[in-house]
Design a protein around this motif. Structure first.
Motif, PDB file in Angstrom:
ATOM      1  N   ASP A  72      82.693 -55.944  44.979  1.00 24.62           N
ATOM      2  CA  ASP A  72      81.905 -57.175  44.930  1.00 24.62           C
ATOM      3  C   ASP A  72      82.053 -57.920  43.608  1.00 24.62           C
ATOM      4  O   ASP A  72      81.234 -58.748  43.259  1.00 24.62           O
ATOM      5  CB  ASP A  72      80.433 -56.890  45.248  1.00 24.62           C
ATOM      6  N   SER A  73      83.133 -57.616  42.870  1.00 22.33           N
ATOM      7  CA  SER A  73      83.246 -58.329  41.601  1.00 22.33           C
ATOM      8  C   SER A  73      84.049 -59.630  41.730  1.00 22.33           C
ATOM      9  O   SER A  73      84.100 -60.416  40.807  1.00 22.33           O
ATOM     10  CB  SER A  73      83.850 -57.421  40.530  1.00 22.33           C
ATOM     11  N   SER A  74      84.683 -59.842  42.889  1.00 22.86           N
ATOM     12  CA  SER A  74      85.436 -61.090  43.057  1.00 22.86           C
ATOM     13  C   SER A  74      84.502 -62.200  43.528  1.00 22.86           C
ATOM     14  O   SER A  74      83.496 -61.940  44.174  1.00 22.86           O
ATOM     15  CB  SER A  74      86.505 -60.940  44.133  1.00 22.86           C
ATOM     16  N   LYS A  75      84.914 -63.417  43.211  1.00 26.97           N
ATOM     17  CA  LYS A  75      84.166 -64.576  43.701  1.00 26.97           C
ATOM     18  C   LYS A  75      84.980 -65.185  44.831  1.00 26.97           C
ATOM     19  O   LYS A  75      86.188 -65.420  44.688  1.00 26.97           O
ATOM     20  CB  LYS A  75      83.983 -65.613  42.590  1.00 26.97           C
ATOM     21  N   ILE A  76      84.326 -65.404  45.943  1.00 23.84           N
ATOM     22  CA  ILE A  76      85.050 -65.885  47.117  1.00 23.84           C
ATOM     23  C   ILE A  76      84.645 -67.317  47.464  1.00 23.84           C
ATOM     24  O   ILE A  76      83.462 -67.609  47.643  1.00 23.84           O
ATOM     25  CB  ILE A  76      84.829 -64.931  48.308  1.00 23.84           C
ATOM     26  N   ILE A  77      85.650 -68.183  47.485  1.00 18.74           N
ATOM     27  CA  ILE A  77      85.398 -69.595  47.804  1.00 18.74           C
ATOM     28  C   ILE A  77      85.861 -69.845  49.239  1.00 18.74           C
ATOM     29  O   ILE A  77      87.029 -69.649  49.564  1.00 18.74           O
ATOM     30  CB  ILE A  77      86.188 -70.504  46.839  1.00 18.74           C
ATOM     31  N   MET A  78      84.970 -70.246  50.110  1.00 22.18           N
ATOM     32  CA  MET A  78      85.338 -70.473  51.503  1.00 22.18           C
ATOM     33  C   MET A  78      85.860 -71.899  51.654  1.00 22.18           C
ATOM     34  O   MET A  78      85.334 -72.837  51.041  1.00 22.18           O
ATOM     35  CB  MET A  78      84.111 -70.302  52.415  1.00 22.18           C
ATOM     36  N   ILE A  79      86.895 -72.060  52.487  1.00 24.63           N
ATOM     37  CA  ILE A  79      87.342 -73.417  52.816  1.00 24.63           C
ATOM     38  C   ILE A  79      87.335 -73.555  54.335  1.00 24.63           C
ATOM     39  O   ILE A  79      87.651 -72.613  55.059  1.00 24.63           O
ATOM     40  CB  ILE A  79      88.753 -73.741  52.274  1.00 24.63           C
ATOM     41  N   HIS A  83      81.913 -78.535  59.448  1.00 24.67           N
ATOM     42  CA  HIS A  83      80.921 -79.116  58.546  1.00 24.67           C
ATOM     43  C   HIS A  83      79.519 -78.728  58.970  1.00 24.67           C
ATOM     44  O   HIS A  83      78.557 -79.298  58.526  1.00 24.67           O
ATOM     45  CB  HIS A  83      81.050 -80.642  58.537  1.00 24.67           C
ATOM     46  N   ASP A  84      79.430 -77.783  59.882  1.00 22.10           N
ATOM     47  CA  ASP A  84      78.093 -77.541  60.426  1.00 22.10           C
ATOM     48  C   ASP A  84      77.226 -76.729  59.471  1.00 22.10           C
ATOM     49  O   ASP A  84      77.703 -76.029  58.589  1.00 22.10           O
ATOM     50  CB  ASP A  84      78.190 -76.826  61.775  1.00 22.10           C
ATOM     51  N   MET A  85      75.954 -76.900  59.664  1.00 26.82           N
ATOM     52  CA  MET A  85      74.976 -76.265  58.797  1.00 26.82           C
ATOM     53  C   MET A  85      75.051 -74.746  58.897  1.00 26.82           C
ATOM     54  O   MET A  85      75.053 -74.051  57.895  1.00 26.82           O
ATOM     55  CB  MET A  85      73.604 -76.746  59.239  1.00 26.82           C
ATOM     56  N   LYS A 102      87.522 -79.078  54.156  1.00 27.99           N
ATOM     57  CA  LYS A 102      88.830 -79.708  54.285  1.00 27.99           C
ATOM     58  C   LYS A 102      88.611 -81.150  54.731  1.00 27.99           C
ATOM     59  O   LYS A 102      87.632 -81.407  55.436  1.00 27.99           O
ATOM     60  CB  LYS A 102      89.667 -78.971  55.348  1.00 27.99           C
ATOM     61  N   PRO A 103      89.432 -82.104  54.410  1.00 32.30           N
ATOM     62  CA  PRO A 103      90.659 -81.948  53.615  1.00 32.30           C
ATOM     63  C   PRO A 103      90.352 -81.596  52.162  1.00 32.30           C
ATOM     64  O   PRO A 103      89.374 -82.093  51.604  1.00 32.30           O
ATOM     65  CB  PRO A 103      91.316 -83.324  53.718  1.00 32.30           C
ATOM     66  N   LEU A 104      91.210 -80.736  51.622  1.00 31.91           N
ATOM     67  CA  LEU A 104      90.939 -80.224  50.286  1.00 31.91           C
ATOM     68  C   LEU A 104      91.202 -81.266  49.210  1.00 31.91           C
ATOM     69  O   LEU A 104      92.134 -82.056  49.306  1.00 31.91           O
ATOM     70  CB  LEU A 104      91.819 -79.006  50.034  1.00 31.91           C
ATOM     71  N   ASP A 105      90.365 -81.215  48.211  1.00 32.96           N
ATOM     72  CA  ASP A 105      90.507 -82.122  47.081  1.00 32.96           C
ATOM     73  C   ASP A 105      90.832 -81.258  45.864  1.00 32.96           C
ATOM     74  O   ASP A 105      90.117 -80.298  45.567  1.00 32.96           O
ATOM     75  CB  ASP A 105      89.172 -82.862  46.908  1.00 32.96           C
ATOM     76  N   ALA A 106      91.937 -81.587  45.181  1.00 32.24           N
ATOM     77  CA  ALA A 106      92.417 -80.718  44.100  1.00 32.24           C
ATOM     78  C   ALA A 106      91.356 -80.533  43.015  1.00 32.24           C
ATOM     79  O   ALA A 106      91.141 -79.425  42.528  1.00 32.24           O
ATOM     80  CB  ALA A 106      93.688 -81.299  43.498  1.00 32.24           C
ATOM     81  N   ASP A 107      90.676 -81.615  42.677  1.00 27.85           N
ATOM     82  CA  ASP A 107      89.666 -81.510  41.623  1.00 27.85           C
ATOM     83  C   ASP A 107      88.539 -80.566  42.017  1.00 27.85           C
ATOM     84  O   ASP A 107      88.029 -79.802  41.205  1.00 27.85           O
ATOM     85  CB  ASP A 107      89.052 -82.890  41.337  1.00 27.85           C
ATOM     86  N   GLU A 108      88.190 -80.650  43.293  1.00 26.97           N
ATOM     87  CA  GLU A 108      87.084 -79.819  43.764  1.00 26.97           C
ATOM     88  C   GLU A 108      87.464 -78.344  43.685  1.00 26.97           C
ATOM     89  O   GLU A 108      86.678 -77.501  43.254  1.00 26.97           O
ATOM     90  CB  GLU A 108      86.732 -80.221  45.198  1.00 26.97           C
TER      91      GLU A 108
END
Ligand SMILES: Nc1ncnc2c1ncn2[C@@H]1O[C@H](COP(=O)(O)OP(=O)(O)OP(=O)(O)O)[C@@H](O)[C@H]1O
Ligand SMILES: [Mg+2]
Length: 447
Positions: A72-79, A83-85, A102-108
Motif C-alpha cells: 500500500d505504499s504506491s499511489k494509484i491514479i485512476m483514469i 464520468h459517473d458519480m 479522459k481525454p487526458l490532459d498532460a498538465d493534469e
C-alpha cells in the motif's frame, strides 16, 4: 527519478504517457492487461501507478484493490472515460490517490504524478506507528499555555466542592468540554450531568424545561414532567448560553440558586435540589448588566467563580498539541491512519484568525484527514481547506446576494437591540434557535 507503471489497453495512451513521463526522467513501465500490470507491480514496486478502469481482463477498480492489498505504499491514479458519480466514489473509497478523466490532459497528469510522488516521499520519511486501539479520552482538555494552566487550576478547585461556576468564552473555545471535565472529576461524578441550552428552547417552554411542570399547568401539559434541575439530582446542571435567559426567568433562577428550592410550573409543593450549577455563555454578561439585559444580582451570584476561556488566537502555542490530538481522534473515528502534518503547517495554522476557535481547528483537521491520501497531511491541502472556509463565507455573503442582505439585516437588528438575541429574534420574526444558527453561519459578532 521514480518508477511509474501505466496501465491501459489503448496503446496510443500508453505511448504518449510513457514518452511524457520518460522525458521528465522517470522510469516508465507499461501494461495493457490487468494480469501483466499486477505482475510488474509486484516485481518493481512502482511509486505511482496510472491505471485505466476498463481493462480487457479485469475491472481496474478490482485491480486497484488487489494492488493495495499487496503493497500500500504506491499511489494509484485512476483514469477513465466514465464520468459517473458511483465509479469516482468507489475509486476514492478503495484508496485511489486521484481520479482523472479522459481525454487526458498532460498538465493534469503531471500535477497528479507530482503530488503523488511528494506524498510517497513524505510517507517514507514517516515511520509507521503501531495503531493504538485506545481512544484518546474525550474529556481531556489539550493545552499547556499559561492561560490554560490557570483554567486547569480553577477546575481543580471546583472539583472539590459544589460551588456555582460561570464559564465565559467565545464560541468553540471549549466551554462545554470544561464543564464535562469538572463534572467528571468531581466527587459526585457518578451522578448525572444534565445540560439545558437556554438558546435552543423557546422562551415560554424554558421555564418548564428548567423547573418541570405539573399536569394541566398549561395547554399541552398532559402529564407531570420533571425539569432539568430535578433530573440533575445530586449531579451537575449545565446551563449553556445563560445570557439568553429572559429577565423574568433570570429572577426565578436566582431565587433557586439562593435557596436551592423551587416549584414546578403549576405545582403546589416546594422541591429541593442538591445539584451543582455550571453556567456558560459567549456573551459579555457584564456589558449586558450595564444595558439592563442581565440581572446584576444574578451576575454577581454567578461570577464568584468565573473561568474566562481565552480565544484560540491568544494561545497559539497550544496548536501543535491540538493538531496531534485531533489527528489521533479523527483516525480512530474514521479508521484512517494519518500520522502527522507536513512541516510548515503549524506555523501556517498559527497565522489563521480562528474566529471559530478550537472547533474550527478540529473541523479543519477532520477535513484534511478525509482528503489526505497518505500518512502525511500536506501544506497545499491545508491551504485549500483554509481557502474554502474563507471563500464559503465570502460566497454566502457576497454583496447583493440574498444571504448578504439577510446577514446585514440581522447584524443591524442585533446592534439596534444591543445584542439581546431574544428581542432580535422577535423583531426578525424568527425563532431564537434559528437566529442563533444564522449568527453562527454568517459569523456575525458584536463590533
Ligand atoms: N482544549 C481543548 N482540547 C481538546 N478539544 C477541545 C478543546 N477545546 C475545545 N475542544 C473541542 O472543540 C469542540 C468545541 O468545544 P465546545 O463545544 O466545548 O465549545 P463551546 O465553547 O461550548 O462552544 P459554543 O459557545 O459554540 O457552544 C469540541 O469538539 C471540543 O471537544
Ligand atoms: Mg457550547
Amino acid at each position: 527519478m521514480a518508477k511509474i507503471l501505466v496501465v491501459d489497453d489503448e496503446s496510443p495512451i500508453l505511448e504518449s504517457i510513457e514518452m511524457f513521463m520518460g522525458e521528465k526522467g522517470h522510469k516508465v513501465y507499461t501494461a495493457s492487461t490487468a494480469a501483466e500490470a499486477y505482475s510488474i507491480y509486484n516485481s518493481y514496486s512502482p511509486e505511482v501507478v496510472i491505471l485505466d478502469i476498463r481493462l480487457p481482463d479485469e475491472n481496474g477498480l478490482d485491480l486497484l484493490k488487489r494492488m493495495h492489498e499487496a503493497n500500500d505504499s504506491s499511489k494509484i491514479i485512476m483514469i477513465t472515460a466514465f464520468h459517473d458519480m458511483e465509479t469516482t466514489i468507489e475509486a476514492m473509497k478503495r484508496g485511489a490517490y486521484d481520479y482523472i478523466h479522459k481525454p487526458l490532459d498532460a498538465d493534469e497528469i503531471d500535477k497528479a504524478v507530482k503530488g503523488a510522488l511528494f506524498l510517497v516521499d513524505a510517507d517514507r520519511q514517516t515511520p509507521s506507528q503501531p495503531k493504538s486501539a485506545k481512544r484518546p479520552d474525550s474529556s481531556v482538555i489539550i493545552g499547556k499555555s499559561r492561560p490554560m494552566r490557570e483554567i486547569f487550576k480553577l477546575i481543580g478547585l471546583l472539583c472539590q466542592n459544589r460551588t456555582t461556576a460561570l464559564i465565559q468564552g467565545e464560541t468553540g473555545t471549549g466551554k462545554e468540554l470544561i464543564a464535562r471535565v469538572i463534572h467528571k472529576n468531581s466527587l459526585f461524578c457518578d451522578e448525572p450531568m444534565i445540560t439545558l441550552d437556554c438558546s435552543a428552547v423557546v422562551e415560554n417552554l424554558l421555564e418548564s424545561e428548567l423547573f418541570g411542570h405539573q399536569k394541566g399547568a398549561f395547554t399541552g401539559a398532559d402529564r407531570d414532567k420533571p425539569g432539568k434541575i430535578e433530573l440533575a439530582g445530586a449531579g451537575t446542571l449545565f446551563l449553556d448560553e445563560i445570557g439568553e435567559l429572559s429577565l423574568n426567568l433570570q429572577g426565578k433562577f436566582l431565587g433557586f440558586l439562593e435557596r436551592l428550592e423551587y416549584m414546578r410550573v403549576g405545582g403546589q409543593s416546594t422541591l429541593r435540589s442538591r445539584c451543582r450549577v455550571i453556567a456558560a455563555t459567549n456573551c459579555d454578561l457584564q456589558l449586558m448588566v450595564q444595558k439592563n439585559q442581565f440581572r446584576k444580582d444574578l451576575y454577581y451570584r454567578l461570577k464568584v467563580m468565573t473561568l474566562q476561556v481565552p480565544p484560540l488566537r491568544e494561545r497559539l502555542s497550544d496548536i501543535p498539541d491540538m493538531v496531534d490530538h485531533f489527528l489521533q481522534k479523527t483516525n480512530l473515528d474514521l479508521g484512517t491512519s494519518v500520522l502527522k502534518v507536513q512541516e510548515g503547517i503549524v506555523s501556517r495554522l498559527k497565522g489563521h484568525p480562528w474566529a471559530g476557535n478550537v472547533r474550527e481547528l478540529e473541523n479543519v483537521i477532520v477535513a484534511a484527514v478525509v482528503r489526505c491520501r497518505g500518512k502525511v497531511i500536506l501544506l497545499d491541502l491545508i491551504e485549500e481547506i483554509l481557502a474554502t472556509h474563507q471563500s464559503l463565507q465570502d460566497d454566502e455573503v457576497s454583496s447583493n446576494s440574498l444571504a448578504y442582505m439577510e446577514m446585514k439585516h440581522i447584524q443591524q437588528t442585533l446592534s439596534e437591540v444591543d445584542w439581546n438575541r431574544s428581542h432580535a429574534a422577535r423583531l426578525l420574526k424568527i425563532s431564537l434557535p434559528t437566529l442563533r444558527s444564522k449568527i453562527k453561519k454568517y459569523g456575525i459578532s458584536p463590533k
